[in-house]
Design an enzyme around this catalytic site. Structure first.
Site, short mmCIF file in Angstrom:
data_model
loop_
_atom_site.label_atom_id
_atom_site.label_comp_id
_atom_site.label_asym_id
_atom_site.label_seq_id
_atom_site.Cartn_x
_atom_site.Cartn_y
_atom_site.Cartn_z
N LYS A 121 0.84 -1.20 0.00
CA LYS A 121 0.00 0.00 0.00
C LYS A 121 0.87 1.25 0.00
O LYS A 121 1.89 1.30 0.71
CB LYS A 121 -0.91 -0.02 1.23
CG LYS A 121 -1.98 1.06 1.26
CD LYS A 121 -2.90 0.89 2.48
CE LYS A 121 -4.03 1.91 2.51
NZ LYS A 121 -4.91 1.74 3.70
N SER A 181 -9.96 1.72 2.59
CA SER A 181 -9.08 2.49 1.75
C SER A 181 -8.01 1.68 1.00
O SER A 181 -7.48 2.14 0.00
CB SER A 181 -8.36 3.54 2.61
OG SER A 181 -7.47 2.93 3.53
N SER A 207 -10.10 -0.62 6.80
CA SER A 207 -9.47 -0.40 5.49
C SER A 207 -8.73 -1.60 4.91
O SER A 207 -8.30 -1.56 3.75
CB SER A 207 -8.50 0.78 5.56
OG SER A 207 -9.21 2.00 5.48
#
Lengths: 486, 105
Positions: A86, A161, A185
């Site tokens: 990420k 997210s 997330s």
């Protein structure tokens, strides 16, 4: 019961299988990488899982893994396994943007501890994945680089997210990925993309090098196609880090050796508050089917009320923005990222932040600033912190009677682009089942369990008390094994 | 919050003040939109505003560890030039900013 993916290509070997083959010299890391890069070349244009694909660096890393195997060394438990990271995790010398304009071009001077540990275990970083800006969102639509698309249906969001990491695993771009989970997330995008996602106990995984959002809530964890792969990643990246003062002592619990233990005799609670209003009927039906599967495997299953979780959403959307407003004060055009020139320092900071942040980040900064401001602190932030105590107390009471709790991960399957962007509160309601565990600091995993009426993946959430990872993984493994059968 | 019943938990003036505190500039359209959205979110939070939490301890953090200290031994810091190379402006080994006080030169 798998969904016909919107993308081509059959499943590739898992991380565990890949590492075993590379360690034994049966496959080369370079060949493994090539197979994944081929997928990326074929489908990334349509998915947009990545902000950056680091193919050249990955090739060099894979070659060094192969050289070590050739020299008779063991590169580690993730030897030659491609991993997507990420883009809010620092990677030395590789752009780390948090999908924000304000960090465009920033190259961190060090690796996050979790990235360093992955590489030391032989993993090969293939790229940085897309996210809602600074991890604030539930659809990856709040990204300065544009949205990621759900590999199961390109007209739907992947969740967020960590939508890029979830999509990367679902699309076969990498067998494993890292995400971060502040209010769901990791788990929510895992559910929407039909992969496994794990948020470990707060403090079990280092936050050093994770760009801070809500420091008392943030936790790094894995995405994987299988429960076993997720378990291996947890053991590799987890454990004490002297560089993170909130890091717990000791190693990550030994979960891999308990994956085949089953759930015979395990006490499973089905959370009443997470099966009622606001949860889609087809999703609730899958969760009840999951509970039946656990009962069939020998667990005792009962419904349990955890009343205070009903206040989780409100508490979270005061606590997380409050922490964010403080954490994001550092983006001021001085030390890194983008600067918009102005005659004075104050004007420069305002101009830089105004141009650099997107709307969702501005909303949360303002909400947090308001919640912390004089006259409102007691009414909002102070109360939210007390609600946090209530939530943990109600969980503690439930965990006196149960080893794990089960619920939906997300109230619905993947929704369409634009469905919720105009109404932030509707977007926030996606997190209603995942938020309470972050507030309590507990672990939780999302495991795919069939599909909803629209044919899209449904995730079942398995929650456990702090450091209850073994029971959580045992339950997850049984759900994975029975998902295909029911 | 006596005006809670009126549903106007936060008004444009307050949002403008908060934006200024957070070093954000909003145009008129943004101010109106954000005011509306923040009011919606704060209305939802009214459920906890109404709770009686007398005697409940606040929980700022899930881990009860305080004052973690490392051994007082010098370690290698980040390389200064490398860190400054990421700054928008640097000079003589320091971050460079526009004037902080008074008028621009």
């Amino acid at each position: 019961m798998s969904v016909e993916r919107a993308l081509s290509g059959s499943p590739l070997p898992s991380a565990v299988e890949t590492a075993a083959a590379v360690r034994a010299g049966h496959r080369s890391a370079v060949e493994v990488l090539g197979e994944r890069l081929e997928r990326i070349t074929a489908d990334e244009d349509r998915v947009h899982a990545f902000n950056l694909v680091t193919a050249e660096r990955a090739r060099a890393a894979a070659e060094s893994v192969d050289a070590r195997v050739a020299a008779g060394e063991d590169p580690g438990p993730l030897a030659g396994v491609p991993v997507a990271v990420k883009d809010n995790l620092c990677t030395q010398g590789v752009a780390t943007t948090c999908s924000s304009r304000i960090l465009a071009g920033w190259e961190p001077p060090y690796d996050a501890t979790v990235v360093d540990r992955l590489q030391r275990a032989g993993a090969v970083v293939v790229g940085k994945t897309n996210l809602d800006e600074f991890a604030m969102g539930s659809s990856t639509e709040h990204s300065a680089t544009g949205p990621t698309r759900n590999p199961h249906d390109l007209s739907r969001v992947p969740g967020g997210s960590s939508g890029g990491s979830a999509a990367a695993v679902a699309a076969g771009f990498a067998p494993i990925a890292l995400g971060s989970d502040t209010g769901g997330s990791i788990r929510q995008p895992a559910a929407l993309c039909g992969v496994v996602g794990v948020k470990p106990t707060y403090g079990l995984v280092s936050r050093l090098g994770l760009v801070a959002f809500g420091s008392s809530l943030d936790q790094v964890g894995p995405f994987a196609a299988t429960v076993a792969d997720a378990a291996v990643v947890c053991e590799v990246v987890g454990g004490h880090d002297p560089g993170d003062s909130t890091s717990l002592p000791g190693a990550f619990p030994s979960v891999v050796e308990h994956l085949d233990d089953g759930v015979d005799g395990l006490r499973v609670g089905l959370v009443t508050e997470m099966l009622g209003d606001g949860i889609a009927g087809d999703v609730a039906a899958r969760v009840r089917a999951a509970a039946e599967a656990l009962a069939a495997a020998g667990a005792t299953v009962e419904e349990v009320s955890v009343p205070a979780v009903a206040y989780g959403l409100s508490a979270y959307y005061l606590v997380a923005p409050a922490e964010a407003s403080s954490n994001l004060a550092r983006y001021d055009g001085v030390r890194y990222g983008v600067r918009v020139d102005a005659p004075t320092a104050g004007e420069m900071m305002e101009a830089s932040r105004t141009a650099g942040f997107g709307d969702e980040v501005k909303r949360r900064i303002m909400l947090g600033t308001y919640a912390l401001s004089a006259g409102y602190y007691d009414a909002f932030y102070g109360k939210a912190l007390r609600v946090r105590t209530l939530i943990r107390a109600d969980f503690d009471a439930a965990y006196e009677r149960f080893d794990v709790l089960v619920s939906p991960t997300s109230p619905t399957t993947a929704f369409a682009f634009g469905d919720k962007t105009a109404d932030p509160l509707q977007m926030y309601l996606n997190d209603v089942c995942t938020i309470p565990t972050n507030l309590a600091g507990h672990p939780a995993a999302s495991v795919p369990f069939g599909v909803g009426d629209d044919g899209l993946p449904v995730g079942v959430q398995v929650m456990a008390p702090a450091l209850g990872e073994v029971a959580m993984f045992r339950t997850a493994a049984v759900l994975e094994a029975s998902a295909g059968a029911s | 919050m006596d005006d809670a019943a009126a549903g106007s938990r936060i008004d444009a003036e307050q949002v403008a003040k908060v934006a200024a505190l957070a070093r954000l500039r909003l145009d008129d359209g943004e101010l109106e939109r954000f005011t509306h959205q923040l009011a919606d979110i704060l209305d939802h939070a009214a459920d906890i505003e109404a709770l009686d939490l007398e005697g409940v301890e606040p929980m700022a953090h899930p881990v009860r560890i305080v004052n973690v200290l490392r051994a007082d031994e010098p370690g290698a810091p980040l390389d200064r030039d490398e860190v400054l190379s990421q700054a928008p402006a640097a000079e003589d080994g320091q971050f460079r900013v526009p004037p902080v006080l008074g008028e621009a030169p």
